[in-house]
Design a protein around this motif. Structure first.
Motif, PDB file in Angstrom:
ATOM      1  N   SER A 182      -4.848   4.964  -2.865  1.00  0.00           N
ATOM      2  CA  SER A 182      -4.100   4.248  -3.907  1.00  0.00           C
ATOM      3  C   SER A 182      -4.924   3.872  -5.131  1.00  0.00           C
ATOM      4  CB  SER A 182      -3.475   2.979  -3.319  1.00  0.00           C
ATOM      5  OG  SER A 182      -4.426   2.222  -2.619  1.00  0.00           O
ATOM      6  N   GLU A 183      -6.239   3.999  -5.064  1.00  0.00           N
ATOM      7  CA  GLU A 183      -7.093   3.736  -6.226  1.00  0.00           C
ATOM      8  C   GLU A 183      -8.292   4.661  -6.182  1.00  0.00           C
ATOM      9  OE1 GLU A 183      -8.868  -0.159  -7.107  1.00  0.00           O
ATOM     10  OE2 GLU A 183      -6.859  -1.022  -7.163  1.00  0.00           O
ATOM     11  N   LEU A 184      -8.638   5.220  -7.333  1.00  0.00           N
ATOM     12  CA  LEU A 184      -9.848   6.030  -7.455  1.00  0.00           C
ATOM     13  C   LEU A 184     -11.007   5.141  -7.905  1.00  0.00           C
ATOM     14  CD1 LEU A 184      -8.341   9.136  -9.267  1.00  0.00           C
ATOM     15  CD2 LEU A 184      -8.910   8.935  -6.851  1.00  0.00           C
ATOM     16  N   PRO A 185     -12.233   5.585  -7.708  1.00  0.00           N
ATOM     17  CA  PRO A 185     -13.390   4.776  -8.103  1.00  0.00           C
ATOM     18  C   PRO A 185     -13.440   4.513  -9.603  1.00  0.00           C
ATOM     19  CG  PRO A 185     -14.054   6.513  -6.601  1.00  0.00           C
ATOM     20  CD  PRO A 185     -12.643   6.817  -7.001  1.00  0.00           C
ATOM     21  N   THR A 186     -13.626   3.249  -9.974  1.00  0.00           N
ATOM     22  CA  THR A 186     -13.829   2.838 -11.358  1.00  0.00           C
ATOM     23  C   THR A 186     -14.885   1.736 -11.361  1.00  0.00           C
ATOM     24  OG1 THR A 186     -12.130   1.103 -11.277  1.00  0.00           O
ATOM     25  CG2 THR A 186     -11.408   3.302 -11.950  1.00  0.00           C
ATOM     26  N   ALA A 201      -2.733  -2.651   6.539  1.00  0.00           N
ATOM     27  CA  ALA A 201      -3.970  -3.180   5.967  1.00  0.00           C
ATOM     28  C   ALA A 201      -4.301  -2.443   4.664  1.00  0.00           C
ATOM     29  CB  ALA A 201      -5.115  -3.034   6.953  1.00  0.00           C
ATOM     30  N   SER A 202      -5.065  -3.120   3.796  1.00  0.00           N
ATOM     31  CA  SER A 202      -5.569  -2.514   2.557  1.00  0.00           C
ATOM     32  C   SER A 202      -7.093  -2.605   2.606  1.00  0.00           C
ATOM     33  CB  SER A 202      -5.036  -3.261   1.329  1.00  0.00           C
ATOM     34  OG  SER A 202      -3.627  -3.258   1.324  1.00  0.00           O
ATOM     35  N   ILE A 203      -7.763  -1.515   2.275  1.00  0.00           N
ATOM     36  CA  ILE A 203      -9.217  -1.494   2.463  1.00  0.00           C
ATOM     37  C   ILE A 203      -9.901  -0.678   1.369  1.00  0.00           C
ATOM     38  CG2 ILE A 203      -9.017   0.493   4.023  1.00  0.00           C
ATOM     39  CD1 ILE A 203     -11.447  -0.562   5.553  1.00  0.00           C
ATOM     40  N   TYR A 204     -11.045  -1.163   0.903  1.00  0.00           N
ATOM     41  CA  TYR A 204     -11.907  -0.410  -0.010  1.00  0.00           C
ATOM     42  C   TYR A 204     -12.961   0.324   0.818  1.00  0.00           C
ATOM     43  CZ  TYR A 204     -10.363  -2.273  -4.537  1.00  0.00           C
ATOM     44  OH  TYR A 204      -9.641  -2.563  -5.671  1.00  0.00           O
ATOM     45  N   SER A 272     -11.735  -7.199  -6.605  1.00  0.00           N
ATOM     46  CA  SER A 272     -10.941  -6.246  -7.402  1.00  0.00           C
ATOM     47  C   SER A 272      -9.452  -6.458  -7.157  1.00  0.00           C
ATOM     48  CB  SER A 272     -11.378  -4.819  -7.085  1.00  0.00           C
ATOM     49  OG  SER A 272     -12.742  -4.638  -7.404  1.00  0.00           O
ATOM     50  N   SER A 273      -8.780  -5.490  -6.536  1.00  0.00           N
ATOM     51  CA  SER A 273      -7.331  -5.592  -6.327  1.00  0.00           C
ATOM     52  C   SER A 273      -6.964  -6.293  -5.023  1.00  0.00           C
ATOM     53  CB  SER A 273      -6.695  -4.193  -6.346  1.00  0.00           C
ATOM     54  OG  SER A 273      -6.907  -3.568  -7.585  1.00  0.00           O
ATOM     55  N   LEU A 274      -7.958  -6.792  -4.308  1.00  0.00           N
ATOM     56  CA  LEU A 274      -7.710  -7.450  -3.020  1.00  0.00           C
ATOM     57  C   LEU A 274      -8.148  -8.902  -3.043  1.00  0.00           C
ATOM     58  CD1 LEU A 274      -9.013  -4.727  -0.495  1.00  0.00           C
ATOM     59  CD2 LEU A 274      -6.693  -4.990  -1.395  1.00  0.00           C
ATOM     60  N   ILE A 275      -7.503  -9.696  -2.183  1.00  0.00           N
ATOM     61  CA  ILE A 275      -7.958 -11.072  -1.948  1.00  0.00           C
ATOM     62  C   ILE A 275      -8.072 -11.265  -0.438  1.00  0.00           C
ATOM     63  CG2 ILE A 275      -7.044 -12.150  -4.032  1.00  0.00           C
ATOM     64  CD1 ILE A 275      -4.595 -13.018  -2.385  1.00  0.00           C
ATOM     65  N   GLN A 276      -9.098 -12.008  -0.033  1.00  0.00           N
ATOM     66  CA  GLN A 276      -9.208 -12.373   1.384  1.00  0.00           C
ATOM     67  C   GLN A 276      -8.700 -13.796   1.533  1.00  0.00           C
ATOM     68  OE1 GLN A 276     -13.065 -13.114   3.271  1.00  0.00           O
ATOM     69  NE2 GLN A 276     -12.479 -11.790   4.973  1.00  0.00           N
ATOM     70  N   VAL A 277      -7.784 -13.975   2.481  1.00  0.00           N
ATOM     71  CA  VAL A 277      -7.194 -15.294   2.692  1.00  0.00           C
ATOM     72  C   VAL A 277      -7.444 -15.748   4.125  1.00  0.00           C
ATOM     73  CG1 VAL A 277      -5.396 -14.892   0.976  1.00  0.00           C
ATOM     74  CG2 VAL A 277      -4.947 -14.324   3.366  1.00  0.00           C
ATOM     75  N   VAL A 278      -7.433 -17.064   4.318  1.00  0.00           N
ATOM     76  CA  VAL A 278      -7.535 -17.631   5.654  1.00  0.00           C
ATOM     77  C   VAL A 278      -6.237 -18.388   5.932  1.00  0.00           C
ATOM     78  CG1 VAL A 278      -8.730 -19.696   4.759  1.00  0.00           C
ATOM     79  CG2 VAL A 278      -8.865 -19.129   7.207  1.00  0.00           C
ATOM     80  N   PHE A 279      -5.615 -18.092   7.074  1.00  0.00           N
ATOM     81  CA  PHE A 279      -4.366 -18.755   7.458  1.00  0.00           C
ATOM     82  C   PHE A 279      -4.690 -20.109   8.083  1.00  0.00           C
ATOM     83  CE2 PHE A 279      -3.033 -14.430   6.965  1.00  0.00           C
ATOM     84  CZ  PHE A 279      -1.687 -14.478   6.626  1.00  0.00           C
TER      85      PHE A 279
END
Length: 310
Positions: A182-186, A201-204, A272-279
């Protein structure tokens, strides 16, 4: 010695030739100038048009890396962009051959792929080709070409937004999971690939962790088992390279959907396009895409749009 009569005749002849010749030369010069100007104008117009389409105004902010020439060249107009994302055309690169004895990644379960070897290639009467794979951890399976992945690391020219890939996910017990690139390197994402995995899941990841699916479906999204995730990625690809993204800062409290219920969370990291959250409920952490339909902000926007449409 010429007579006066002869001299007058020559003078008249010269006088008559001169204007005619001058007019002819003038016309010739004018035509050449006009043609030259016309040619230059056309050349300039073509250069300008080509310059605009190849540079891709829409490619600069997102995915404008030279990593994938195809993905940037296809962003010249909204019409072209939508065509590319609706059909997900892969780059024009020759398909690698699949042979008996080849080591591949093969689907063992919906979101779990394992290493194995192709022991037989079965060609049916309806021209459908299947591959019999023997896993390293015992067991055999007969799968289609879109359920096996190449062992080798892909070339960057083979990768584009919408590619069907298999990713080696880091962890205590590394696993291989299929997904959509979904994203190329920039520079913005620190030269990494973003992948939406089939397990939501979303992962770099870096290039060495990617494996191309051997024979993806005409529409790779048809291989995603979950309808909700498939619709989300389809909308993402239609909006790319400008997908909707919410802005968050570390420490901000937000609500995120989990098992159909909004849960209280706090932003721990922004990458970048992700955020890590804690529940807050059980303190488990999760990486979320900043445009995910699980975010309360995005849910609210979609509900408003739906009401407007209705």
């Amino acid at each position: 010695m010429k007579t006066p009569s002869s001299a007058n005749t020559d003078a008249k002849s010269t006088a008559m030739k001169t204007p005619s010749s001058a007019n002819t030369d003038a016309k010739s010069t004018a035509m050449k100038t006009s043609n030259s100007a016309s040619t230059d104008a056309k050349s300039t117009a073509v250069k300008t048009l080509n310059g605009k389409s190849s540079s891709g105004e829409t490619s600069t902010p997102k995915g404008g890396s030279s990593v994938c020439v195809v993905s940037t060249l296809c962003q010249s107009t909204d019409k072209d962009t939508k065509t590319v994302h609706n059909t997900l055309h892969p780059p024009s690169v020759p398909q690698e051959e699949i042979t008996v004895g080849m080591t591949v990644l093969a689907r063992r379960r919906a979101i779990c792929w394992k290493w194995g070897k192709i022991t037989e290639i079965v060609e049916r009467e309806d021209n459908v080709v299947k591959y019999k794979v023997s896993f390293e951890e015992k067991g055999k399976v007969l799968v289609s070409g879109h359920h096996i992945g190449f062992q080798c690391v892909p070339k960057v020219t083979q990768l584009f937004v919408g590619s069907r890939v298999v990713v080696k996910c880091p962890g205590d017990e590394p696993k291989f999971c299929p997904g959509i690139l979904s994203e190329l390197p920039t520079r913005k994402n620190r030269m990494r690939f973003l992948v939406f995995l089939d397990d939501h899941a979303s992962i770099y990841v870096g290039l060495p962790l990617l494996h191309l699916v051997c024979r993806p479906l005409t529409d790779p999204l048809d291989d995603i088992p979950d309808n909700t995730l498939r619709d989300f990625i389809r909308d993402y690809l239609k909006a790319w390279p400008y997908p909707p993204l919410s802005q968050y800062s570390v420490g901000r409290p937000i609500n995120i959907e989990l098992n159909g219920v909004l849960k209280k969370c706090e932003v721990v990291q922004v990458d970048s396009s992700l955020i890590q959250v804690v529940f807050q409920e059980d303190q488990h952490k999760e990486w979320i895409y900043r445009g995910s339909t699980r975010l309360e902000h995005i849910i609210s926007i979609k509900e408003k749009l739906k009401l407007k449409k209705d």
